[in-house]
Design an enzyme around this catalytic site. Structure first.
Site, PDB file in Angstrom:
ATOM      1  N   ASP A 194       0.889  -1.232  -0.012  1.00  0.00           N
ATOM      2  CA  ASP A 194      -0.138  -0.163   0.135  1.00  0.00           C
ATOM      3  C   ASP A 194       0.767   1.184   0.059  1.00  0.00           C
ATOM      4  OD1 ASP A 194      -3.336   0.288   1.047  1.00  0.00           O
ATOM      5  OD2 ASP A 194      -2.018   2.077   0.973  1.00  0.00           O
ATOM      6  N   ASP A 254       3.889   2.516  -3.915  1.00  0.00           N
ATOM      7  CA  ASP A 254       2.835   3.217  -4.672  1.00  0.00           C
ATOM      8  C   ASP A 254       2.909   2.754  -6.194  1.00  0.00           C
ATOM      9  OD1 ASP A 254       1.771   5.091  -6.305  1.00  0.00           O
ATOM     10  OD2 ASP A 254       3.200   6.862  -5.555  1.00  0.00           O
ATOM     11  N   ASN A 306      -5.448  -4.235  -6.728  1.00  0.00           N
ATOM     12  CA  ASN A 306      -6.769  -3.613  -6.332  1.00  0.00           C
ATOM     13  C   ASN A 306      -6.483  -2.274  -6.000  1.00  0.00           C
ATOM     14  OD1 ASN A 306      -9.065  -3.682  -4.212  1.00  0.00           O
ATOM     15  ND2 ASN A 306      -7.394  -2.998  -2.918  1.00  0.00           N
ATOM     16  N   TYR A 332     -12.193   8.057 -13.394  1.00  0.00           N
ATOM     17  CA  TYR A 332     -12.186   6.728 -13.030  1.00  0.00           C
ATOM     18  C   TYR A 332     -12.801   5.585 -13.876  1.00  0.00           C
ATOM     19  CZ  TYR A 332     -13.430   3.317  -9.127  1.00  0.00           C
ATOM     20  OH  TYR A 332     -13.993   2.207  -8.487  1.00  0.00           O
ATOM     21  N   LYS A 390     -11.373   2.276 -15.181  1.00  0.00           N
ATOM     22  CA  LYS A 390     -11.939   0.956 -14.743  1.00  0.00           C
ATOM     23  C   LYS A 390     -12.321   0.109 -16.031  1.00  0.00           C
ATOM     24  CE  LYS A 390     -11.386   0.873 -10.289  1.00  0.00           C
ATOM     25  NZ  LYS A 390     -10.305   0.038  -9.822  1.00  0.00           N
TER      26      LYS A 390
END
Ligand SMILES: NC(=O)c1ccc[n+]([C@@H]2O[C@H](COP(=O)([O-])OP(=O)(O)OC[C@H]3O[C@@H](n4cnc5c(N)ncnc54)[C@H](O)[C@@H]3O)[C@@H](O)[C@H]2O)c1
Length: 249
Positions: A36, A62, A89, A154, A158
């Protein structure tokens, strides 16, 4: 123990869906590398999973930082010998109307949600191809299927993740690598509170779902276990909606 002796790397695992994927994978016998950008929270989450008796590693990473990814993943590979499962994820979904969106915001969100997936995949694929074995699970979003206002950056990214999943499954199938994708619906995570007012999701989203309950991070994580395990050994290139029956494609 569906994932006994498997080694999995999960990005964005300090909280939310990624944390729950790490928890379920651990419970199924995998050794999990949690990564993370938020190093402090990552350590807390990894410590909590370890306290439950599971073998997990934590590595601050990152996914946008290609040179760090290119260094960190080979280091992990030489330390652990292999990575069997990669879960892409890490992501973020800040709301902004297209007219008010700056070029920088567009670049940042596409970079995180799409190029971050590319960066991590690029780093694990050579070793998976060499071993002729591997599983990649990408996390997209149901918003790609249904469209939603204020998320053009976004949703574009996606959608790219769904396309990447399909194209990569074709490229890597001959190498014995499976690539699948989950598109979560509106999942009750900590981040939700930053976007919605209390009660807003229930009022707006539940009428769109078939199941009249909130989808929880664990609902996504158990499908990730299925896609990571041999239970789905005949599946690749697929995108599975876990959205309480909102979109039906
Ligand atoms: N929660 C939902 O309703 C929902 C719905 C559809 C899709 N998703 C997707 O699921 C994934 C997880 O979402 P969530 O709701 O658990 O989010 P979250 O914000 O709770 O967790 C995301 C994690 O990613 C980390 N992260 C952010 N930028 C990063 C970077 N550059 N590198 C590495 N880590 C980074 C954050 O620190 C955080 O720990 C995302 O890809 C998101 O787009 C979520």
């Amino acid at each position: 123990m569906l994932l006994k002796d498997r080694i999995a790397l999960v990005t964005g695992a300090a909280q939310g869906i990624g944390e729950h994927i790490a928890r379920e994978f651990s419970a199924e016998g995998a050794t999990v590398i949690l990564t993370d950008i938020d190093a402090e929270r990552l350590e807390r989450t990894a410590a909590a999973i370890r306290a439950g008796g599971h073998d997990v590693l934590a590595k601050a990473l990152d996914v946008r930082d290609r040179s760090s990814v290119k260094t960190a993943i080979p280091e992990l590979l030489s330390r652990l010998g292999r990575i069997d499962i990669l879960v892409n994820n890490a992501g973020a979904y800040p709301r902004r109307h297209f007219r008010e969106m700056s070029d920088e915001e567009w670049d940042r969100i596409v970079d995180l949600n799409l190029t971050g997936v590319y960066n991590c995949t690029r780093a694990v694929v050579p070793s998976m191809s060499e071993r002729h074995e591997g599983v990649i699970i990408n996390i997209s979003s149901v918003t790609y299927l249904v469209g939603l206002a204020n998320l053009s950056h976004y949703i574009s990214a996606k959608g790219g993740v769904v396309g990447f999943t399909r194209a990569l499954a074709r490229d890597l199938g001959p190498d014995g690598i499976r690539v699948n994708c989950i598109s979560p619906g509106a999942v009750a995570t900590e981040s939700e509170a930053e976007i919605y007012r209390p009660g807003e999701v229930e009022a707006r989203i539940l009428p769109l779902q078939s199941l009249q309950r909130r989808i929880l991070p664990r609902d996504i994580a158990t499908v990730a276990v299925f896609l990571a395990s041999n239970m789905s050994s005949g599946m690749t290139g697929q995108t599975v909606n876990v959205d309480g029956g909102w979109a039906m494609y």
